[in-house]
Design a protein around this motif. Structure first.
Motif, PDB file in Angstrom:
ATOM      1  N   SER A  19       0.836  -1.201   0.000  1.00 18.54           N
ATOM      2  CA  SER A  19       0.000   0.000   0.000  1.00 18.54           C
ATOM      3  C   SER A  19       0.873   1.254   0.000  1.00 18.54           C
ATOM      4  O   SER A  19       1.996   1.240   0.484  1.00 18.54           O
ATOM      5  CB  SER A  19      -0.931  -0.017   1.209  1.00 18.54           C
ATOM      6  N   THR A  22      -0.969   7.977  -2.877  1.00 23.08           N
ATOM      7  CA  THR A  22      -0.749   8.441  -4.249  1.00 23.08           C
ATOM      8  C   THR A  22      -0.960   9.940  -4.384  1.00 23.08           C
ATOM      9  O   THR A  22      -0.581  10.516  -5.384  1.00 23.08           O
ATOM     10  CB  THR A  22      -1.665   7.691  -5.231  1.00 23.08           C
ATOM     11  N   GLY A  33      -3.458   3.680  -2.624  1.00 23.04           N
ATOM     12  CA  GLY A  33      -3.608   2.498  -3.469  1.00 23.04           C
ATOM     13  C   GLY A  33      -2.926   1.308  -2.836  1.00 23.04           C
ATOM     14  O   GLY A  33      -2.068   1.453  -1.961  1.00 23.04           O
ATOM     15  N   HIS A  45      -5.413  -4.454  -7.949  1.00 21.82           N
ATOM     16  CA  HIS A  45      -4.971  -3.118  -7.568  1.00 21.82           C
ATOM     17  C   HIS A  45      -6.199  -2.380  -7.050  1.00 21.82           C
ATOM     18  O   HIS A  45      -7.181  -2.229  -7.767  1.00 21.82           O
ATOM     19  CB  HIS A  45      -4.369  -2.393  -8.760  1.00 21.82           C
ATOM     20  N   ILE A  47      -7.800   1.108  -5.287  1.00 15.77           N
ATOM     21  CA  ILE A  47      -7.537   2.525  -5.069  1.00 15.77           C
ATOM     22  C   ILE A  47      -8.678   3.138  -4.260  1.00 15.77           C
ATOM     23  O   ILE A  47      -9.807   2.662  -4.295  1.00 15.77           O
ATOM     24  CB  ILE A  47      -7.347   3.293  -6.394  1.00 15.77           C
ATOM     25  N   CYS A  49      -9.980   7.219  -2.836  1.00 15.30           N
ATOM     26  CA  CYS A  49      -9.740   8.662  -2.792  1.00 15.30           C
ATOM     27  C   CYS A  49     -10.883   9.276  -1.997  1.00 15.30           C
ATOM     28  O   CYS A  49     -12.007   9.358  -2.469  1.00 15.30           O
ATOM     29  CB  CYS A  49      -9.690   9.219  -4.209  1.00 15.30           C
ATOM     30  N   SER A  88     -11.959   0.085  -7.226  1.00 11.59           N
ATOM     31  CA  SER A  88     -11.866   1.443  -6.653  1.00 11.59           C
ATOM     32  C   SER A  88     -13.015   1.672  -5.703  1.00 11.59           C
ATOM     33  O   SER A  88     -13.954   0.952  -5.658  1.00 11.59           O
ATOM     34  CB  SER A  88     -11.858   2.511  -7.737  1.00 11.59           C
TER      35      SER A  88
END
Length: 88
Positions: A19, A22, A33, A45, A47, A49, A88
Motif C-alpha cells: 500500500s 498516491t 492504493g 490493484h 484505489i 480517494c 476502486s
C-alpha cells in the motif's frame, strides 16, 4: 518490479499487500492504493480517494479493503481463478 520506497508491505494469508499514498490534497482528500500480490504476481490493484484525518488513516483503510478482498476471494472457491482486477 521495483519496490516503491514509500510503500508499506503487509503479509496476509500468503498474500503481500503493498500500500502507498498516491496524493494528498489541500481539502483533506487523500488518495491511496494497494497492489495485492500472490506468488510474486499482482492479482489486484485497489484505489481509494476520500477524506481522512491523515495519511496513516488512508493506509489503514486501504489495507483493510485489501484484506477484505482477499478474505472474499478465499471464501468463494469460484473466484479463485479470477483474472487480475482493478477495484476502486
Amino acid at each position: 518490479m521495483e519496490y516503491d520506497r514509500d510503500s508499506v508491505r503487509l503479509s496476509y494469508h500468503g498474500w503481500e499487500i503493498r500500500s502507498h499514498l498516491t496524493g494528498v490534497f489541500l481539502d483533506g482528500t487523500v488518495a491511496a492504493g494497494a497492489m495485492l500480490y500472490f506468488e510474486e504476481t499482482c492479482k489486484c490493484h485497489i484505489i481509494s480517494c476520500r477524506k481522512f484525518a491523515d495519511g496513516g488513516d488512508a493506509i489503514h483503510s486501504i489495507e483493510t479493503r485489501a484484506s477484505l478482498w482477499i478474505d472474499g476471494r478465499e471464501s468463494n472457491p469460484r473466484t479463485s481463478h479470477v483474472e487480475p482486477s482493478l477495484l476502486s
